[in-house]
Motif scaffolding. Structure first.
Motif, PDB file in Angstrom:
ATOM      1  N   ARG A  81      47.341  44.782  30.568  1.00  0.00           N
ATOM      2  CA  ARG A  81      46.109  45.307  31.159  1.00  0.00           C
ATOM      3  C   ARG A  81      46.225  45.408  32.679  1.00  0.00           C
ATOM      4  O   ARG A  81      45.719  46.354  33.282  1.00  0.00           O
ATOM      5  N   ALA A 127      45.988  48.920  34.741  1.00  0.00           N
ATOM      6  CA  ALA A 127      45.062  49.112  35.865  1.00  0.00           C
ATOM      7  C   ALA A 127      45.776  49.703  37.073  1.00  0.00           C
ATOM      8  O   ALA A 127      45.167  50.417  37.878  1.00  0.00           O
ATOM      9  N   GLU A 166      47.777  53.528  41.543  1.00  0.00           N
ATOM     10  CA  GLU A 166      46.738  52.627  42.054  1.00  0.00           C
ATOM     11  C   GLU A 166      47.374  51.493  42.846  1.00  0.00           C
ATOM     12  O   GLU A 166      48.456  51.008  42.507  1.00  0.00           O
ATOM     13  N   ASP A 207      40.347  43.130  43.203  1.00  0.00           N
ATOM     14  CA  ASP A 207      40.093  44.416  42.541  1.00  0.00           C
ATOM     15  C   ASP A 207      40.408  44.318  41.053  1.00  0.00           C
ATOM     16  O   ASP A 207      39.662  44.827  40.206  1.00  0.00           O
ATOM     17  N   LEU A 208      41.541  43.680  40.743  1.00  0.00           N
ATOM     18  CA  LEU A 208      41.927  43.512  39.339  1.00  0.00           C
ATOM     19  C   LEU A 208      40.895  42.676  38.595  1.00  0.00           C
ATOM     20  O   LEU A 208      40.556  42.982  37.447  1.00  0.00           O
ATOM     21  N   THR A 250      37.775  42.538  39.141  1.00  0.00           N
ATOM     22  CA  THR A 250      36.610  43.390  38.885  1.00  0.00           C
ATOM     23  C   THR A 250      36.861  44.287  37.676  1.00  0.00           C
ATOM     24  O   THR A 250      35.971  44.513  36.864  1.00  0.00           O
ATOM     25  N   ARG A 251      38.091  44.792  37.548  1.00  0.00           N
ATOM     26  CA  ARG A 251      38.426  45.670  36.420  1.00  0.00           C
ATOM     27  C   ARG A 251      38.662  44.908  35.120  1.00  0.00           C
ATOM     28  O   ARG A 251      38.581  45.495  34.041  1.00  0.00           O
ATOM     29  N   GLN A 261      40.891  50.051  25.472  1.00  0.00           N
ATOM     30  CA  GLN A 261      40.435  51.121  26.372  1.00  0.00           C
ATOM     31  C   GLN A 261      39.353  51.949  25.706  1.00  0.00           C
ATOM     32  O   GLN A 261      38.341  52.301  26.317  1.00  0.00           O
ATOM     33  N   ARG A 302      36.102  50.041  25.572  1.00  0.00           N
ATOM     34  CA  ARG A 302      35.429  50.025  26.880  1.00  0.00           C
ATOM     35  C   ARG A 302      34.806  51.391  27.176  1.00  0.00           C
ATOM     36  O   ARG A 302      33.725  51.473  27.748  1.00  0.00           O
TER      37      ARG A 302
END
Length: 182
Positions: free
Chosen positions: A18, A22, A27, A33-34, A36-37, A111, A114
């Motif tokens: 994962r 991301a 990216e 940041d990770l 948050t994702r 994915q 989500r």
């Protein structure tokens, strides 16, 4: 926790997969940041998995900055380091391949789940699709098709985020069918 002993062990962990997903498409993200994702991954676990990927050379630090007495690092994925070459694939057992394929399909399922959890879901508008096609091809014809797909996709992986661009996932699976008489 023991260090992974093979590239497959390193790359096929669900959380590390994962993290890599991301970071696909050029990216560059910090661990914050990770987080948050990947809100369902505990922070300590996320830091541990990022560290393993950095140690293995799969993630590279592209920048650093001081933030409240600590160093915040921004990471990018080294795609070449994620590739399991013929030698690594040849040493994998059937169970390793089963785990790899399960991790791959579980990633796609995650994915898709989500996506379906969004407020607004419109598969046609969002260009979401899944389909299967049976092709009768010689090995040479399949190699030609795969080369064309690889070239076409590689050309587009150079695209960077910009106006109107939406990050999309394209996944492929090629399997021989077990069709009687072939």
């Amino acid at each position: 926790m023991a260090r992974p002993t093979s590239p497959a062990d390193l790359l096929l962990h669900p959380v590390r997969l994962r993290v890599l997903h991301a970071l696909l498409g050029g990216e560059e993200l910090t661990t914050a940041d990770l987080a948050t994702r990947l809100p369902d991954v505990p922070t300590a676990s996320l830091y541990r998995h990022v560290a393993r990927l950095v140690d293995a050379g799969v993630l590279t630090v592209v920048s650093e900055r001081a933030v409240r007495g600590t160093t915040e690092r921004t990471y990018a994925v080294d795609l070449a380091a994620t590739h399991l070459g013929p030698d690594a694939l040849a040493t994998m057992s059937r169970e390793d391949h089963r785990r790899a394929f399960t991790a791959f399909t579980a990633g796609l399922l995650g994915q898709f789940e989500r996506y379906l959890e969004r407020e607004e879901v419109d598969l046609a508008r969002d260009r979401v699709g899944y389909r299967e096609a049976a092709l009768w091809l010689t090995d040479e014809e399949l190699d030609e098709l795969l080369g064309e797909l690889r070239d076409t996709v590689a050309e587009r992986t150079a695209h960077r985020p910009g106006p109107g661009r939406v990050r999309r996932t394209l996944a492929t699976v090629v399997l021989p069918d077990d069709v009687p008489g072939t």
